[in-house]
Design a protein around this motif. Sequence first.
Motif, PDB file in Angstrom:
ATOM      1  N   HIS A 102      -7.271  -9.671   2.578  1.00  0.00           N
ATOM      2  CA  HIS A 102      -6.216 -10.349   3.362  1.00  0.00           C
ATOM      3  C   HIS A 102      -6.793 -11.481   4.202  1.00  0.00           C
ATOM      4  O   HIS A 102      -6.164 -12.516   4.377  1.00  0.00           O
ATOM      5  CB  HIS A 102      -5.531  -9.349   4.300  1.00  0.00           C
ATOM      6  N   HIS A 140      -1.419  -9.351  -1.459  1.00  0.00           N
ATOM      7  CA  HIS A 140      -1.808  -8.575  -2.640  1.00  0.00           C
ATOM      8  C   HIS A 140      -1.428  -9.363  -3.887  1.00  0.00           C
ATOM      9  O   HIS A 140      -0.631 -10.293  -3.814  1.00  0.00           O
ATOM     10  CB  HIS A 140      -1.054  -7.241  -2.674  1.00  0.00           C
ATOM     11  N   SER A 142       0.813  -1.217   0.000  1.00  0.00           N
ATOM     12  CA  SER A 142       0.000   0.000   0.000  1.00  0.00           C
ATOM     13  C   SER A 142       0.856   1.282   0.000  1.00  0.00           C
ATOM     14  O   SER A 142       0.489   2.246  -0.666  1.00  0.00           O
ATOM     15  CB  SER A 142      -0.991   0.006   1.165  1.00  0.00           C
ATOM     16  N   HIS A 163      -4.132  -1.507  -5.620  1.00  0.00           N
ATOM     17  CA  HIS A 163      -3.723  -2.865  -6.010  1.00  0.00           C
ATOM     18  C   HIS A 163      -4.891  -3.796  -5.757  1.00  0.00           C
ATOM     19  O   HIS A 163      -5.873  -3.398  -5.139  1.00  0.00           O
ATOM     20  CB  HIS A 163      -2.506  -3.334  -5.188  1.00  0.00           C
ATOM     21  N   ASP A 204      -9.352  -4.024   1.382  1.00  0.00           N
ATOM     22  CA  ASP A 204      -8.057  -4.698   1.467  1.00  0.00           C
ATOM     23  C   ASP A 204      -8.017  -5.699   2.622  1.00  0.00           C
ATOM     24  O   ASP A 204      -7.555  -6.830   2.461  1.00  0.00           O
ATOM     25  CB  ASP A 204      -6.973  -3.630   1.648  1.00  0.00           C
TER      26      ASP A 204
HETATM   27 ZN   LIG Z   1      -3.064  -4.802   2.007  1.00  0.00          ZN
END
Ligand SMILES: [Zn+2]
Length: 395
Positions: free
Chosen positions: A285, A353, A75, A324, A281
Amino acid sequence: MKKQTFLTALFALVALSVSAAQPRVKNVIYLIGDGMGFGAVSSLLLSQNEKTGFEYAPVIGLSETCSADNFVTDSPAGGTALATGTRTRNGYLGVDPDGNQLNSILRKAQTMGKRTGIVVNTVLTEATPAAFYGGVKSRKESLRLAEQFVESGIDVAIGSGLSVFVGRPDSVDLTAELIHRGYDVYLDWGATARSMADRFVSILPMSDVHRRNKSSNKTAGAADGAEVCLAAQLAAESGEEPTSSDPTEYLTRAVEKALGTLERTADRNGFFLMIESAIIDGYGHNNDSEGMIEEMREFDRTLQMLVKYVESHPETLLVVTADHETGGTGVSYRSYEVGGEAPVTLSFSTKGHTGTVVPIFAYGAGAEEFGAIMKNTELPKIIERLINGKKKSKR
Ligand SMILES: [Zn+2]
């Protein structure tokens, strides 16, 4: 007859010059979904019958999200590319691969006389927003990032993360420093919502900005700094009871508040507003299908509001993208009756990622410039060119 021909030619010329004129980009709204790849976007499109905010985009492009030293960006490097137009090493934030401070599109907007704002549903010193005002060789330098935030001159900021502003090892009360610099500082949603200040910083409890944000367990709630910081003393003196926000509505309401303030206080130079929806995000994860779909619905509520805003404010450019992809996210195999429906579930190929390209959705003035496959570094360069009123360069 001759006169009529002349007039017809004149009208045609005027019409041509109007259609060829570049739309003036006065205001920029840059909405970043952290980790929002095609799997995340697909989950919303397939699970919602009503038209999503994405489907109103007149222009769609693709962004290659690599960092300077890896196909897969983190990030800090991803935010740096989107903020400054330079790829850097993973781990670096707002600085180039040699550690030199970079200039962000937000800082450039400031020098062009634009009012600026940041709204996040995480800590204000998180990597993505910090790439727009800070410069450090490690995202862990959050105490330094808080100082850089105070020095940034950003007019309106709403997010979380009080623990790096007060109760610091150096005993500096950064809320007092912000107040000294002319900001109102609020520690609760009620005071934020009531604010008529031209410049303010809201540092809210984490439970107010996201229902499940666990991005920083070191982040204290507002009450933790209550005895020590000037913002808390002033809030106590005001006699107003602190009010919390509904975290599922926080992002939309906070963006509306920031937009209203920036619009009210901006002159003809307009404003630049950066927004991050940070927790897509986290669900990637955690490989959490339900969480990611729910998060995308929340993202869409904010996006729908922004799409309406752009429709009624034609000198505004809205760019939506991701830093991303996270999770290697895809829509799972599932059969259903022809013409029927079934709940969407997501499958994941990694806890990290990926380097998969991410979508760009562009709306409003100058949007057509984003209809291409580009490196992540191109986005701030295009925005800069548009706010400078420069025409498209030949590719
Ligand atoms: Zn991340």
